[in-house]
Design a protein around this motif. Sequence first.
Motif, PDB file in Angstrom:
ATOM      1  N   ALA A 151       0.828  -1.203   0.000  1.00 43.70           N
ATOM      2  CA  ALA A 151       0.000   0.000   0.000  1.00 43.70           C
ATOM      3  C   ALA A 151       0.865   1.258   0.000  1.00 43.70           C
ATOM      4  CB  ALA A 151      -0.930  -0.009   1.205  1.00 43.70           C
ATOM      5  N   LEU A 152       1.922   1.246   0.802  1.00 43.30           N
ATOM      6  CA  LEU A 152       2.823   2.399   0.847  1.00 43.30           C
ATOM      7  C   LEU A 152       3.514   2.607  -0.492  1.00 43.30           C
ATOM      8  CD1 LEU A 152       4.449   1.872   4.347  1.00 43.30           C
ATOM      9  CD2 LEU A 152       2.979   3.769   3.680  1.00 43.30           C
ATOM     10  N   ARG A 153       3.890   1.510  -1.136  1.00 41.16           N
ATOM     11  CA  ARG A 153       4.562   1.607  -2.430  1.00 41.16           C
ATOM     12  C   ARG A 153       3.619   2.163  -3.490  1.00 41.16           C
ATOM     13  NH1 ARG A 153       6.665  -2.852  -2.062  1.00 41.16           N
ATOM     14  NH2 ARG A 153       5.398  -4.217  -3.381  1.00 41.16           N
ATOM     15  N   ALA A 154       2.376   1.723  -3.491  1.00 46.08           N
ATOM     16  CA  ALA A 154       1.403   2.237  -4.464  1.00 46.08           C
ATOM     17  C   ALA A 154       1.173   3.731  -4.251  1.00 46.08           C
ATOM     18  CB  ALA A 154       0.089   1.472  -4.328  1.00 46.08           C
ATOM     19  N   GLU A 155       1.092   4.136  -2.992  1.00 46.47           N
ATOM     20  CA  GLU A 155       0.908   5.562  -2.689  1.00 46.47           C
ATOM     21  C   GLU A 155       2.130   6.359  -3.132  1.00 46.47           C
ATOM     22  OE1 GLU A 155       0.199   8.566   1.126  1.00 46.47           O
ATOM     23  OE2 GLU A 155       0.334   6.386   1.433  1.00 46.47           O
ATOM     24  N   MET A 156       3.324   5.816  -2.891  1.00 45.93           N
ATOM     25  CA  MET A 156       4.560   6.480  -3.310  1.00 45.93           C
ATOM     26  C   MET A 156       4.560   6.734  -4.812  1.00 45.93           C
ATOM     27  SD  MET A 156       8.470   4.951  -3.225  1.00 45.93           S
ATOM     28  CE  MET A 156       8.161   3.892  -4.671  1.00 45.93           C
ATOM     29  N   VAL A 157       4.208   5.723  -5.590  1.00 42.89           N
ATOM     30  CA  VAL A 157       4.229   5.861  -7.038  1.00 42.89           C
ATOM     31  C   VAL A 157       3.203   6.887  -7.501  1.00 42.89           C
ATOM     32  CG1 VAL A 157       3.885   4.660  -9.230  1.00 42.89           C
ATOM     33  CG2 VAL A 157       5.126   3.540  -7.375  1.00 42.89           C
ATOM     34  N   GLU A 158       2.034   6.898  -6.895  1.00 43.27           N
ATOM     35  CA  GLU A 158       1.013   7.877  -7.280  1.00 43.27           C
ATOM     36  C   GLU A 158       1.494   9.299  -7.017  1.00 43.27           C
ATOM     37  OE1 GLU A 158      -1.778   7.461  -8.995  1.00 43.27           O
ATOM     38  OE2 GLU A 158      -1.042   5.404  -9.174  1.00 43.27           O
ATOM     39  N   ARG A 159       2.135   9.500  -5.899  1.00 45.24           N
ATOM     40  CA  ARG A 159       2.635  10.840  -5.576  1.00 45.24           C
ATOM     41  C   ARG A 159       3.754  11.248  -6.527  1.00 45.24           C
ATOM     42  NH1 ARG A 159       3.911  10.789   0.710  1.00 45.24           N
ATOM     43  NH2 ARG A 159       4.266  13.036   0.341  1.00 45.24           N
ATOM     44  N   ILE A 160       4.600  10.293  -6.889  1.00 43.57           N
ATOM     45  CA  ILE A 160       5.672  10.583  -7.837  1.00 43.57           C
ATOM     46  C   ILE A 160       5.093  10.960  -9.198  1.00 43.57           C
ATOM     47  CG2 ILE A 160       7.543   9.502  -9.168  1.00 43.57           C
ATOM     48  CD1 ILE A 160       8.268   7.949  -6.623  1.00 43.57           C
ATOM     49  N   ARG A 161       4.080  10.235  -9.630  1.00 44.84           N
ATOM     50  CA  ARG A 161       3.464  10.529 -10.929  1.00 44.84           C
ATOM     51  C   ARG A 161       2.777  11.896 -10.918  1.00 44.84           C
ATOM     52  NH1 ARG A 161       2.633   7.597 -14.997  1.00 44.84           N
ATOM     53  NH2 ARG A 161       0.477   8.292 -15.289  1.00 44.84           N
ATOM     54  N   LYS A 162       2.122  12.231  -9.820  1.00 44.23           N
ATOM     55  CA  LYS A 162       1.464  13.542  -9.726  1.00 44.23           C
ATOM     56  C   LYS A 162       2.479  14.677  -9.784  1.00 44.23           C
ATOM     57  CE  LYS A 162      -2.719  12.130  -7.262  1.00 44.23           C
ATOM     58  NZ  LYS A 162      -3.494  12.201  -5.996  1.00 44.23           N
ATOM     59  N   ALA A 163       3.694  14.385  -9.348  1.00 45.99           N
ATOM     60  CA  ALA A 163       4.763  15.387  -9.399  1.00 45.99           C
ATOM     61  C   ALA A 163       5.402  15.472 -10.785  1.00 45.99           C
ATOM     62  CB  ALA A 163       5.827  15.080  -8.350  1.00 45.99           C
ATOM     63  N   GLY A 164       4.973  14.614 -11.714  1.00 45.09           N
ATOM     64  CA  GLY A 164       5.460  14.690 -13.087  1.00 45.09           C
ATOM     65  C   GLY A 164       6.572  13.734 -13.438  1.00 45.09           C
ATOM     66  N   HIS A 165       6.827  12.723 -12.587  1.00 47.66           N
ATOM     67  CA  HIS A 165       7.886  11.759 -12.848  1.00 47.66           C
ATOM     68  C   HIS A 165       7.291  10.365 -13.056  1.00 47.66           C
ATOM     69  CE1 HIS A 165      10.342  15.093 -11.623  1.00 47.66           C
ATOM     70  NE2 HIS A 165       9.802  15.083 -10.419  1.00 47.66           N
ATOM     71  N   ALA A 166       8.147   9.400 -13.394  1.00 42.59           N
ATOM     72  CA  ALA A 166       7.676   8.062 -13.785  1.00 42.59           C
ATOM     73  C   ALA A 166       6.657   8.191 -14.916  1.00 42.59           C
ATOM     74  CB  ALA A 166       7.075   7.310 -12.588  1.00 42.59           C
ATOM     75  N   ARG A 167       7.010   9.024 -15.887  1.00 43.60           N
ATOM     76  CA  ARG A 167       6.109   9.266 -17.030  1.00 43.60           C
ATOM     77  C   ARG A 167       6.048   8.054 -17.950  1.00 43.60           C
ATOM     78  NH1 ARG A 167       9.511  13.503 -17.051  1.00 43.60           N
ATOM     79  NH2 ARG A 167      10.382  12.834 -19.040  1.00 43.60           N
ATOM     80  N   GLN A 168       7.146   7.311 -18.003  1.00 47.38           N
ATOM     81  CA  GLN A 168       7.173   6.120 -18.850  1.00 47.38           C
ATOM     82  C   GLN A 168       6.483   4.964 -18.129  1.00 47.38           C
ATOM     83  OE1 GLN A 168      11.103   5.180 -20.186  1.00 47.38           O
ATOM     84  NE2 GLN A 168      11.567   7.275 -20.830  1.00 47.38           N
ATOM     85  N   GLY A 169       5.655   4.241 -18.862  1.00 49.09           N
ATOM     86  CA  GLY A 169       4.928   3.134 -18.272  1.00 49.09           C
ATOM     87  C   GLY A 169       5.833   2.089 -17.653  1.00 49.09           C
ATOM     88  N   ALA A 170       6.969   1.808 -18.299  1.00 51.02           N
ATOM     89  CA  ALA A 170       7.888   0.798 -17.779  1.00 51.02           C
ATOM     90  C   ALA A 170       8.497   1.243 -16.457  1.00 51.02           C
ATOM     91  CB  ALA A 170       8.986   0.510 -18.798  1.00 51.02           C
TER      92      ALA A 170
END
Length: 400
Positions: free
Chosen positions: A9-28
């Motif tokens: 759950a913490l990892r999923a939340e981390m990724v969502e916050r990173i994406r909202k900040a404009g990173h992890a733009r690539q699906g891979a």
Amino acid sequence: MQTTTSPDALRAEMVERIRKAGHARQGAVERVLRDTPRHEFVPDADLAVAYDPWQAVVTHRFEDGRSLSCASAPWLVAAMLDQLDVEPGNRILEIGAGTGYNASLLAQLTGRADLVTTVDIDPDVTAKASQALAATGYGGVHVITGDGGLGYPSHAPYDRVIATVSPWDIPVSWWKQLAPEARLVAPLRWRGQGRSVSFTYTDGRLVSDSLHLCGFVYLRGEYEGELSGSITADERVKLHWDRDQAVDLSTLRGVLDQPRSVAWSGITIAPDESHDGFWLRLTVTDQRVCRISAHPDAVPEVVNPIGGYWRPALVDGGSLVYLTARRLESGDGVRWELGAIGHGPAAAELTEHLCERGPRLVIQARSIRAQAGHLPCGHPGGRAWCQRTQKTDPVRFRES
């Protein structure tokens, strides 16, 4: 105290916050961040810390307390992987093994752990990285104890090279180990500030396409290039400059006792807005850019630089000017106007110059030692700065 929230759950939340900040733009990149148990690479950290998007985790320190190795903040890991743009089957070199976490992400992105080589100079770091990689299923990664500045020629050429330690220069060995059209991502330092720069290697040149403000542990050894010294008798104000700059501290001691010259730029920023772009553009056109630091007891009576760690300055002989700011209030709220404070014979000229607006930039790098086998006089380590009239610069900046 350990949190009760699950790692997934913490990892999923981390990724969502990173994406909202404009990173992890690539699906891979998003996928491998979601799939990889970061907490297993930082076992001594609380789960909440392990999955905090903005927090680095220090894992090894020097005897004086300085960071020797750490797990980079997840947002920066994602941003640099976006920059690296790994494709399946790429052969990858990583400089700075850290915890092994980044190497595990790289192994997943390229599709084969044995295509990834990670190098670190500290045997304790590589031992723990190897253990963590083996425990998480990526024991095929080649973990090498050695000087990262030398790369690892046995597995070259590399399609992708990423550095998670900060070099002052791009070592010649890295150039020689790049495949045609390779990408290189490195947190370079110049004129007192650092950026993760992504390059494409084409026709003997490295040309950038993105930059991220960042800070990393320095690549050790001959690759360090920043010098520093006090310009006050009580050591409260220091100047920091690169070893290719002609700075003479003896001409600057006492310069702050001379009258101040002040100029204002008309450029304003919000209280939470960074001024790092101002500094970055300044490095395009001026060889004199360096950094000033001050003990809090010296502010504002002795010096009054802009707040924060990044405090740009210019030095010209016995003259010094640095960036400052003043608070402005209006119906739109609080803004800060950027300006300059100067001391010395050329203070008036320098303060006006510092307030000029600069261009957008693209970074190009060309290795003199790798291509010509020698250096022009006065160029340390194969690199020089943004003198646009110098056609032999191995690191060049141009306006666009």
